[in-house]
Scaffold this active site. Sequence first.
Site, mmCIF file in Angstrom:
data_model
loop_
_atom_site.group_PDB
_atom_site.id
_atom_site.type_symbol
_atom_site.label_atom_id
_atom_site.label_comp_id
_atom_site.label_asym_id
_atom_site.label_seq_id
_atom_site.Cartn_x
_atom_site.Cartn_y
_atom_site.Cartn_z
ATOM 1 C CB SER A 8 -1.927 -11.882 14.646
ATOM 2 O OG SER A 8 -1.524 -12.118 15.926
ATOM 3 C CG ASP A 48 -10.390 -12.161 22.997
ATOM 4 O OD1 ASP A 48 -9.497 -12.962 23.853
ATOM 5 O OD2 ASP A 48 -10.428 -11.726 23.075
ATOM 6 C CB SER A 126 5.418 -25.661 27.462
ATOM 7 O OG SER A 126 6.184 -25.134 28.692
ATOM 8 C CE1 TYR A 140 5.578 -16.636 28.186
ATOM 9 C CE2 TYR A 140 7.196 -17.398 28.849
ATOM 10 C CZ TYR A 140 6.306 -16.766 27.595
ATOM 11 O OH TYR A 140 6.602 -18.051 26.584
ATOM 12 C CB SER A 143 2.196 -18.951 32.555
ATOM 13 O OG SER A 143 2.914 -18.558 31.218
ATOM 14 C CE LYS A 144 4.101 -19.894 27.487
ATOM 15 N NZ LYS A 144 3.289 -20.278 26.791
#
Length: 262
Positions: A8, A48, A126, A140, A143-144
């Site tokens: 998007s 999603d 990543s 964050y 998570s990476k």
Amino acid sequence: MVFITGVSSGIGAATARLLGAAGYRVFGGARDPERIQAAPGVELVACDVRDEISVRTAVDQIIDRAGRIDVLVNNAGVSLAGPIEATSVEEAQALFDTNVFGALRTIRSVLPDMRARRSGLIVNVSSVLGFLPAPFMGLYAASKHAIEGLSETLDHEVRNLGIRVVLLEPSFTRTNLDLGSKRTAAVIADYADALARSHRAVVQQIATAPRPETVAEKIAAIIKGPHRLREPADRRARLLRTLRRYAPVKGVDSSLRKTFGL
């Protein structure tokens, strides 16, 4: 045939445009595809990554229409800024649900087709924060880090099946993800000054950061080029990886704090 999640805006949109213009058949996944304009050569599908059924339905639709998925680009992601102490478990879970479990859902959905054909490429987007954490970006970065570990392990597991995995590591990029990071709901006064200085430093970094088209060009090169597990997306990312690997720990620590205004 290339399937890209999160098209998007930002890196996903730029990559879909570039690959579509280059003649690839591109399917772009978005939570609400009716709200975005598809670029030439790009077919939009509802996807999603937080929803198992949505992901599996999107992958089934793509295979029905194109017959195969040659390349998966796991690009969908969200960010979160704030002190770790101020981060609720619910906020952390929501972030991991997109950045880590979202990638896991798409990987699990495309692998049966890739295994059957003994061919495929998975590019997981990543970040330099996957190997060099930054202040006030702890969850964050976590998570990476998880994506880095998942990807390296996965590459070992699927290599003998003709499938390879690549970690793409951008530095700051001029996208809404970097500039408009969601903040933790809780506010702790003791961190306020340092958080504000860090945010100003990030804004300054983004002002001169590469555009998402630079990252898209790197993804195109990865698809066409020889396999390397880790691919820094730009000059700054390459420099940071080199410094992280070879520079003294104390020097890296001091440089990091200076960069983020601490």
